[in-house]
Design a protein around this motif. Structure first.
Motif, short mmCIF file in Angstrom:
data_model
loop_
_atom_site.label_atom_id
_atom_site.label_comp_id
_atom_site.label_asym_id
_atom_site.label_seq_id
_atom_site.Cartn_x
_atom_site.Cartn_y
_atom_site.Cartn_z
N VAL A 1 0.87 -1.17 0.00
CA VAL A 1 0.00 0.00 0.00
C VAL A 1 0.91 1.22 0.00
N THR A 2 0.72 2.11 -0.97
CA THR A 2 1.58 3.29 -1.09
C THR A 2 0.74 4.55 -0.89
N THR A 3 1.21 5.43 -0.02
CA THR A 3 0.51 6.69 0.22
C THR A 3 1.53 7.81 0.28
N GLU A 4 1.13 9.02 -0.09
CA GLU A 4 2.03 10.17 -0.13
C GLU A 4 1.68 11.17 0.97
N PHE A 5 2.72 11.82 1.50
CA PHE A 5 2.52 12.83 2.54
C PHE A 5 3.74 13.74 2.56
N MET A 6 3.53 15.02 2.31
CA MET A 6 4.59 16.04 2.39
C MET A 6 5.83 15.68 1.57
N GLY A 7 5.63 15.14 0.39
CA GLY A 7 6.75 14.81 -0.48
C GLY A 7 7.37 13.45 -0.22
N TYR A 8 6.89 12.73 0.77
CA TYR A 8 7.36 11.38 1.05
C TYR A 8 6.37 10.36 0.47
N GLU A 9 6.89 9.19 0.11
CA GLU A 9 6.05 8.04 -0.25
C GLU A 9 6.26 6.95 0.78
N LEU A 10 5.17 6.50 1.37
CA LEU A 10 5.23 5.42 2.35
C LEU A 10 4.77 4.13 1.68
N HIS A 11 5.61 3.10 1.74
CA HIS A 11 5.30 1.78 1.18
C HIS A 11 5.10 0.84 2.37
N ILE A 12 3.87 0.41 2.57
CA ILE A 12 3.49 -0.25 3.82
C ILE A 12 2.87 -1.61 3.52
N MET A 13 3.05 -2.55 4.45
CA MET A 13 2.49 -3.89 4.31
C MET A 13 0.98 -3.82 4.18
#
Length: 561
Positions: free
Chosen positions: A258-270
């Motif tokens: 699951v990928t989500t964006e926040f403040m220029g970051y991309e979080l790749h999460i289980m």
């Protein structure tokens, strides 16, 4: 009553921060952060020998099975997130499964849930997934053969290691429960009236033999042959329900992150059956438009808006999430901007939204169908691995496999034994997480890798039941929003809200008296909870070096070169 007792245990158990200062060394070539020093050193040595991050992660997992028996394991399961230097990202789900003989109401007695059955003993055990997951990850992405990465763990088990104060204390605290089970009494008590003490040599000969079989035969060394025989014998001894077919048919699964964006970051999460990915994506969507930095870290205003977002995300977790191979999860809608804006329409800056009046959100067309350990690894090439693994409760079911030397999990408690009834962590579940044969139970484990400008920037995760989700979230926000140094971002006091029970938990030294008074004036019920997760993170510095940030609330270790 058991939920209350568990919460009180967290309050009165000492989790005093260690004397570790809020700085940490930086490394250029590779770094491992885990909950135990031997395991981190083994992972670092694998990197120095030319192994990549996956080789090191597998070596760490088997080492933790030796040196951290309360959570590290081969009798449990977990999740792995992988981000390669070329940008390839994937996840591996080696979560346990419900046995094929399990059924929906197996813990219901006389119309009520008997929570003891899902928490301790043989019926609490799900089909283990750790060994299959480690072998599968190594076969696809590793450079080294299995016997090489397992050799240090085998040596530690056979030759023994000196118990730390914490390790000895953990074993002694569970002594009375271990003595209920023949093999556990043999492996994890002294066998007489004495207690373990710091410095004792802890040898695990039977576990060493089991690990040698795995090293030689791969997954078949665990899921068939003498180890499988021993598991099935243990099941028959205590009238358990895992059979050869359960072991033979177990498979870990590759899933998209699951990928989500926040403040220029991309979080790749289980992804699910990890609930943390959806919850964190929702919370970040809900709070993105608020001036978080201007509010100030852990101010009443900041805590209020983030806690109210947590409350809404956990309400959705309870209703919508389960094993995606069994239930239809409306993922796109749950993490969408429009849906989460709608969820915050009832938010008030001045007062709480009572959990009793706040249910799950409405998605048209949809209908229903804590002891962990985390470690983070990065190698010289920039490959990154984030792994969270567990037996569930500390020492799992407390049942060990005679002749094989390892503990079995108590993951069946993570199912909804009866919709609307809380599990041992106070989490409410619905039909999406009801027990079904072969189904994976919902989890709070949330391994994550954060990128910025397509480069790995943070490797995050934590232990601590549902507090894993909020601890991982705050490890990210502390760095992304408040520009904290790596150890500050991990060590900063945390808070936690999970919808039900209707309580805002806060950690050691986290909220000033004035802040607590302001939150109480808004209607929050506050409850102190030392710790709130144990995170073991890696952050990239501005100079491109890696800094390890083991949680000072625990005995974690950062080892690099």
């Amino acid at each position: 009553m058991r939920v209350l007792l568990l919460l009180l245990t967290f309050v009165f158990t000492s989790h005093t921060l260690s004397a570790q200062v809020l700085t940490s060394k930086s490394y250029e070539n590779g770094l491992v952060v885990s909950a135990e020093k031997h395991a981190s050193e083994i992972g670092r040595d694998i990197l120095k020998q030319g192994g990549n991050a996956v080789d090191a992660a597998v070596a760490v997992q088997f080492a933790l099975a030796v040196t951290l028996p309360r959570a590290g394991n081969i009798g449990g399961g977990g999740f792995m997130v992988i981000r390669l230097a070329d940008g390839e990202t994937t996840t591996l789900d080696f979560r346990e499964k419900a046995p094929l003989q399990s059924y929906r109401d197996m813990y219901v007695r006389n119309g009520e849930v008997d929570s003891d059955l899902s928490w301790e003993g043989i019926l609490a055990v799900g089909v283990p997934g750790t060994v299959d997951g480690m072998v599968k990850a190594l076969e696809r992405y590793g450079r080294m053969p299995l016997d090489v990465v397992m050799e240090p763990a085998i040596r530690l088990a056979r030759e023994g290691y000196r118990l730390s104060y914490t390790q000895a204390n953990d074993l002694n605290n569970h002594r009375d429960t271990f003595k209920k089970y023949q093999a556990s009494a043999k492996y994890f008590t002294t066998g007489d009236t004495t207690l373990f003490k710091e410095g004792d040599l802890f040898v695990q000969t039977d576990l060493a033999t089991t690990l040698e079989r795995i090293a030689r035969f791969g997954r078949e060394g665990f899921y068939s042959g003498p180890v499988a025989d021993a598991i099935v014998r243990e099941m028959k001894r205590y009238r358990g329900i895992i059979e050869y077919k359960d072991l033979r048919e177990y498979e870990s699964v590759w899933r998209d992150a699951v990928t989500t964006e926040f403040m220029g970051y991309e979080l790749h999460i289980m992804p699910p059956p990890s609930s943390g990915s959806v919850a964190i994506a929702q919370i970040l969507e809900m709070i993105e438009d608020y001036p978080l930095k201007e509010m100030g870290h852990n101010s009443a205003e900041y805590v209020h808006v983030v806690a109210e977002a947590m409350r809404r995300a956990f309400a959705d977790r309870a209703y919508y999430l389960g094993d995606p191979d069994f239930v239809d999860i409306p993922m796109e809608q749950l993490v969408s901007e429009s849906y989460n804006n709608q969820r915050m329409e009832s938010f008030s800056a001045d007062t709480v939204t009572p959990s009793s009046s706040l249910s799950h959100g409405d998605i048209p067309g949809y209908s229903e169908s804590s002891q962990t350990t985390h470690y983070s690894v990065v190698d010289a090439d920039g490959n990154a691995v984030s792994v969270t693994t567990t037996l569930n409760g500390s020492f799992g079911s407390h049942v060990s496999v005679s002749g094989a030397g390892f503990l079995l999990n108590n993951e069946m408690d993570d199912f909804s034994a009866q919709p609307g009834e809380p599990n041992q962590y106070g989490l409410i579940g619905a039909e999406a997480n009801a027990i079904e044969p072969g189904k994976r139970m919902l989890s709070s484990m949330t391994p994550a890798i954060v990128t910025k400008d397509d480069k790995v920037d943070m490797i995050l995760g934590a232990a601590g039941g549902p507090r894993i989700i909020t601890a991982t979230l705050q490890s990210f926000l502390n760095r992304a929003v408040f520009d904290m140094r790596p150890m500050q971002a991990t060590a900063a006091a945390r808070f936690h809200h999970q919808w039900l029970p209707e309580v805002l938990f806060f950690g050691d030294f986290g909220l000033s008296p004035d802040t607590r008074a302001l939150l109480e004036a808004k209607g929050h019920r506050l409850f102190p909870m030392p710790g709130i997760g144990r995170a073991h993170n890696i952050y990239r510095n501005d100079d491109g070096l890696w800094t390890g940030a083991p949680d000072p609330r625990a005995d974690g270790s950062a080892e690099g070169y």
